[in-house]
Design a protein around this motif. Structure first.
Motif, mmCIF file in Angstrom:
data_model
loop_
_atom_site.group_PDB
_atom_site.id
_atom_site.type_symbol
_atom_site.label_atom_id
_atom_site.label_comp_id
_atom_site.label_asym_id
_atom_site.label_seq_id
_atom_site.Cartn_x
_atom_site.Cartn_y
_atom_site.Cartn_z
ATOM 1 N N ALA A 231 0.826 -1.217 0.000
ATOM 2 C CA ALA A 231 0.000 0.000 0.000
ATOM 3 C C ALA A 231 0.860 1.266 0.000
ATOM 4 O O ALA A 231 1.804 1.389 0.775
ATOM 5 C CB ALA A 231 -0.901 -0.016 1.231
ATOM 6 N N HIS A 232 0.501 2.175 -0.879
ATOM 7 C CA HIS A 232 1.223 3.442 -0.977
ATOM 8 C C HIS A 232 0.358 4.460 -1.713
ATOM 9 O O HIS A 232 -0.626 4.090 -2.349
ATOM 10 C CB HIS A 232 2.539 3.254 -1.755
ATOM 11 N N THR A 233 0.739 5.697 -1.642
ATOM 12 C CA THR A 233 0.168 6.695 -2.547
ATOM 13 C C THR A 233 1.294 7.110 -3.481
ATOM 14 O O THR A 233 2.478 6.981 -3.141
ATOM 15 C CB THR A 233 -0.340 7.937 -1.785
ATOM 16 N N ASP A 234 0.953 7.591 -4.658
ATOM 17 C CA ASP A 234 1.985 8.013 -5.603
ATOM 18 C C ASP A 234 2.388 9.452 -5.291
ATOM 19 O O ASP A 234 1.552 10.280 -4.932
ATOM 20 C CB ASP A 234 1.465 7.918 -7.041
ATOM 21 N N SER A 235 3.685 9.740 -5.481
ATOM 22 C CA SER A 235 4.186 11.100 -5.186
ATOM 23 C C SER A 235 4.041 12.007 -6.405
ATOM 24 O O SER A 235 4.857 12.896 -6.604
ATOM 25 C CB SER A 235 5.660 11.027 -4.788
ATOM 26 N N LEU A 288 -4.813 5.754 -1.721
ATOM 27 C CA LEU A 288 -3.981 4.656 -1.229
ATOM 28 C C LEU A 288 -4.301 3.429 -2.072
ATOM 29 O O LEU A 288 -5.474 3.083 -2.251
ATOM 30 C CB LEU A 288 -4.328 4.403 0.247
ATOM 31 N N HIS A 289 -3.284 2.800 -2.622
ATOM 32 C CA HIS A 289 -3.535 1.641 -3.491
ATOM 33 C C HIS A 289 -2.408 0.628 -3.356
ATOM 34 O O HIS A 289 -1.352 0.927 -2.799
ATOM 35 C CB HIS A 289 -3.712 2.086 -4.948
ATOM 36 N N ARG A 290 -2.645 -0.564 -3.876
ATOM 37 C CA ARG A 290 -1.659 -1.639 -3.805
ATOM 38 C C ARG A 290 -1.945 -2.633 -4.922
ATOM 39 O O ARG A 290 -2.984 -2.528 -5.593
ATOM 40 C CB ARG A 290 -1.738 -2.340 -2.443
HETATM 41 FE FE LIG Z 1 1.261 3.444 -7.312
#
Ligand SMILES: [Fe+2]
Ligand SMILES: O=C(O)CCC(=O)C(=O)O
Length: 373
Positions: A231-235, A288-290
């Protein structure tokens, strides 16, 4: 693409490269449990997923209709799929073939184009690996601008077709990303007059910085305990994602949990990134995605990571700020923000936040129970 992205590339795990295609049993190093990094494989039973938006004006009555759909999608989901986006099916097929050709090379060949410890581009593990104790079932390849140097390392000769496809894809994505940025900002009432840094002397959209990220997820012997991309968000300002016809992408929605984004042939996924979160003063939170993996199918995705021109300081747009809506974030360049992300990961947005908003709004990644890193 700013060089600071390299800060978030440095894996803390041993430099050993696993050939995931030949592994028959999930190694301990790749086995995630609920105690690791708040990992959960639970999916939502909710069948609703992110909206599909038709970018063809003729199918929408008028442009305002598209803006309404986009505004709603950005607020509710932070992501949407697009159809009739002008990227040809042929180009989408070509980029898939290019990616598959690259990842199916023998490991020792791929390693000739390995991302160096301080580098930005090339072959390697997920950039966010260093924030997690377990390894991901993932291999990636990052390209900024011309891929020719890496292509030469990979193939010695006959790499022209690969380079042509990558460059054509980058060119088309650049145009689409600019168009999407104006549509998304347009849905907030922002026009080109309001964003001087994004407009050239003839009213054209200035070229932003960008990177192309090819993501490979081989079939996995134990998908229930593995993680493709955590899981992360893109910068980014926004990310345009093409996934092959294998599902795996999931977005997190407060109250509903992880929602699968089903692949639709020819459609592209648009993710709101942290820099748009900042520009919109928190109105459009980054998503938030993965990516999860599966037992039988190979999955490939291609992410076009779009950001502002280098050196531009991004801050909440003045039209969205007044005494009742004070600016929530300080100005950052893409490069500075990548450095912040490399240090604080899921706390990066909070770390550039100026004040707590009056309405108690919290950052997208302050989701209850889903902390990452
Ligand atoms: Fe991403
Ligand atoms: O493979 C996917 O669907 C997600 C890829 C992604 O999130 C990324 O490249 O940032």
């Amino acid at each position: 693409m700013p060089s600071r992205i390299s800060d978030s590339c440095r894996p803390h795990h041993s430099q050993k490269h696993f050939d995931l295609n030949s592994i028959k049993e999930l190694p301990e190093s790749h086995a995630w449990t609920s105690s690791n990094d708040h990992y959960t494989q639970e999916n939502s039973c909710n069948f609703e997923s992110i909206p599909v938006i038709d970018l063809d004006n003729n199918n929408n009555n008028n442009n305002n209709n598209i803006l309404d759909h986009i505004g709603h999608a950005c607020k509710k989901w932070g992501a949407f799929q697009i159809i009739n986006h002008s990227i040809s099916e042929k180009l989408l097929q070509d980029i898939e073939v290019a990616g598959k050709t690259l990842f199916s090379l023998p490991m020792q060949q791929k390693l000739k184009a390995a991302r160096s410890p301080d580098g930005v581009t090339g072959y390697g593990a997920a950039r966010i690996s260093s924030f997690f104790s377990k390894l991901m079932w993932f291999e990636g390849f990052t390209i900024v601008g011309s891929p020719i140097e890496h292509a030469r390392q990979l193939w010695l000769k006959d790499y022209n077709k690969f380079c042509e496809v990558i460059e054509e894809y980058e060119k088309e994505m650049e145009k689409l990303a600019g168009r999407l940025m104006w549509l998304i900002l347009g849905s907030l009432g922002i026009t080109k007059d309001d964003v001087k840094w994004a407009v050239g002397p003839k009213g054209e959209t200035k070229e932003g910085c960008a990177a192309l990220q090819l993501n490979s997820y081989p079939a996995c012997p134990d998908p229930g305990r593995a993680m493709g991309l955590a899981a992360h968000t893109d910068s980014t300002i926004l990310t345009i994602l093409h996934q092959n016809n294998t599902s795996g992408l999931q977005v997190y929605q407060e109250g509903n949990g992880w929602i699968t984004v089903p692949p639709i042939p020819g459609a592209l996924v648009v993710n709101i990134g942290d820099l748009l979160h900042i520009l919109s003063n928190g109105s459009y939170p980054s998503v938030l995605h993965r990516a999860v993996v599966n037992r039988t199918r190979y999955r490939l995705s291609v992410a076009y990571l779009y950001g502002p021109p280098s050196g531009v300081r991004v801050s909440p747009l003045s039209k969205l700020v007044d005494h009742r809506h004070p600016p929530l974030y300080r100005a950052v360049t893409w490069s500075e923000y990548l450095g912040t992300k490399a240090k604080y990961f899921d706390k990066a947005l909070s770390s550039v936040r100026l004040c707590v908003p009056l309405n108690g709004f919290t950052d997208a990644k302050d989701h209850k129970g889903v902390q990452v890193g």
